[in-house]
Scaffold this motif. Structure first.
Motif, PDB file in Angstrom:
ATOM      1  N   PRO A 133      -2.149   6.045   0.557  1.00 28.99           N
ATOM      2  CA  PRO A 133      -2.191   4.598   0.738  1.00 28.99           C
ATOM      3  C   PRO A 133      -3.505   4.125   1.343  1.00 28.99           C
ATOM      4  N   THR A 141      -5.870   0.549  -4.404  1.00 21.23           N
ATOM      5  CA  THR A 141      -5.223   1.868  -4.357  1.00 21.23           C
ATOM      6  C   THR A 141      -5.751   2.768  -5.456  1.00 21.23           C
ATOM      7  N   ALA A 187       1.117   3.663  -3.322  1.00 24.32           N
ATOM      8  CA  ALA A 187       0.652   5.040  -3.162  1.00 24.32           C
ATOM      9  C   ALA A 187       1.716   6.009  -3.643  1.00 24.32           C
ATOM     10  N   ALA A 240       0.835  -1.203   0.000  1.00 22.52           N
ATOM     11  CA  ALA A 240       0.000   0.000   0.000  1.00 22.52           C
ATOM     12  C   ALA A 240       0.872   1.257   0.000  1.00 22.52           C
ATOM     13  N   ARG A 241       1.913   1.250   0.797  1.00 21.24           N
ATOM     14  CA  ARG A 241       2.812   2.406   0.877  1.00 21.24           C
ATOM     15  C   ARG A 241       3.558   2.609  -0.439  1.00 21.24           C
TER      16      ARG A 241
END
Length: 437
Positions: free
Chosen positions: A331, A362, A324, A320-321
């Motif tokens: 994120p 995302t 993003a 997610a990080r």
């Protein structure tokens, strides 16, 4: 712990009044009333931020800044200048100062600038640390026993300089990630990393790609291109007989002969990957036994994601990080109920399937808190697993012991059986019962 600020200014009264105001605001302060002394103090104390006057007798602020940027490049410096020294202040910013204030200045403005600078510097340091860890770990994330063991094995292979590694595991487990991680550890980011999927081209094409071809438009081969680095071959089982023979000849002699007659001796690490059981391919007559034995000198068996479900949460957060940052979105976050669902899913597509899911979320729901109802249908349909029983725990421990023995024995079942104190046939039956191919 409060930030430490070093003030370098020849105006003693101003320095002391600034220090008093900054201490009142909660900062620690160091004072210096000359450029040379301030430079030495900065190198010794390594403060979090420097307030530097541009014009000082002797060693000027510009000279101090130039030296600090060479010796402590990450140290933020705010320059202070009189109104007639604005040109010097602009020059200081070009040399690396984060900003400048013209004297006299408002104390609130200075405090706001200091707070902003320290906050941005802290964020930059966190990002740098994360990037360094990414280079070191290359996304080999996970605290499960299989992942801890895999990282240890890759590190050992890189340290000892093994010439060849065989990666085995299901599609999507991350064999390319491991190959690149080994490359970074063994050869470094500047060395060439060359990869090709052997299943995407015909026999003649893959042979030409690996070893080059002559003619009117000669082409350098990938073996030559990987000199000084790593050559990574996906789906090695797809190589035809001639290409297998040439790979074996290269591993034996360390040289390749070009169509022009020239002989080259590229120095490289070879990493090969297979989704199939190469021993079965040898038994079927589609893969050379001598080449398999050479490639299997350092085998690494990569566990599917369903066998390390405790890593799912960490992988979700990391993907997610990363995604993003790549897409410019915020994120996504996952609720406890969603993580529970994700940690109960079998993940037939392994880590690749998990990453694809996080990427889709995302794009569709940037920055959202993902509940279990927003997860893909196939994940929602799977029943949550019941709490782990004693039998499950025993099976898990037994599986880890067998995997560890196979890793230590480099895939040789007879040696692994000896480590475990059982017969080879007993090990085979145990592997079948534990779903270890």
């Amino acid at each position: 712990m409060s930030a430490r600020i070093l003030i370098i200014d020849d105006e003693i009264k101003l320095t002391r009044s600034l220090a008093f105001a900054l201490r009142q605001a909660g900062y620690e302060c160091l004072e210096s009333h000359g450029g040379a002394v301030g430079h030495k103090l900065a190198l010794k104390e390594k403060p979090d931020l420097v307030l530097l006057d541009v014009r000082m007798p002797g060693v000027s602020g510009i000279e101090v800044l130039r030296s600090l940027k060479a010796e402590l490049p990450a140290l933020p410096v705010i320059v202070m200048s009189a109104l007639d020294a604005t040109q010097d202040a602009v020059k200081a910013v070009k040399l690396g100062a984060v900003d400048y204030l013209g004297k006299p200045f408002d104390m609130d403005d200075l405090l706001a600038l200091i707070e902003t600078t320290l906050s941005e510097t802290a964020t930059l340091h966190e990002q740098q640390f994360f990037n360094e860890r990414r280079v070191e770990d290359a996304s080999l994330l996970g605290n499960s026993p299989p992942m801890r063991q895999l990282r240890e094995q890759v590190g050992r292979a890189a340290e000892t300089g093994v010439p060849c590694i065989l990666l085995q595991g299901e599609i999507g487990v991350g064999k390319a990630v491991v190959a690149r991680d080994f490359h970074l550890r063994a050869s470094g980011a500047e060395a060439p990393f060359v990869e090709i999927n052997c299943a995407t081209q015909s026999g003649a094409q893959i042979e030409a790609a690996l070893f080059g071809e002559g003619g009117d438009l000669p082409r350098r081969g990938l073996v030559e291109a990987a000199d000084g680095g790593t050559l990574f071959l996906h789906e090695i089982e797809a190589l035809g007989p001639t290409a297998q023979a040439r790979i074996m000849a290269f591993l034996d002699s360390g040289t390749i002969r070009l169509e022009t007659g020239a002989v080259l001796a590229p120095s490289l690490s070879l990493v090969v990957a297979s989704n199939k059981d190469l021993q079965a391919c040898v038994a079927a007559g589609t893969f050379r036994s001598d080449l398999y034995l050479r490639l299997a000198m350092f085998p690494l068996l990569m566990a599917p994601l369903r066998d390390r479900l405790e890593d799912v949460e960490l992988l979700c957060q990391s993907f997610a990080r990363d995604l993003a940052r790549t897409t410019g979105q915020k994120p996504v976050r996952f609720s406890k109920s969603a993580l529970k669902r994700l940690s109960a899913y079998d993940w037939p597509g392994n880590v690749r399937e998990l990453k694809n899911m996080v990427e889709r979320l995302t794009i569709l729901r940037p920055g959202a808190l993902i509940e279990d109802t927003a997860l893909p249908d196939e994940i929602q349909r799977q029943h949550l697993r019941s709490p782990e029983t004693i039998e499950d725990k025993v099976r898990s421990i037994e599986r880890d012991l067998v995997l560890e023995a196979l890793q230590k024995a480099r895939g040789r079942k007879g040696v692994a059986a000896d480590h475990l104190g059982i017969s080879r046939h007993a090990l085979k039956r145990k592997m079948q019962r534990l779903d270890l191919s």
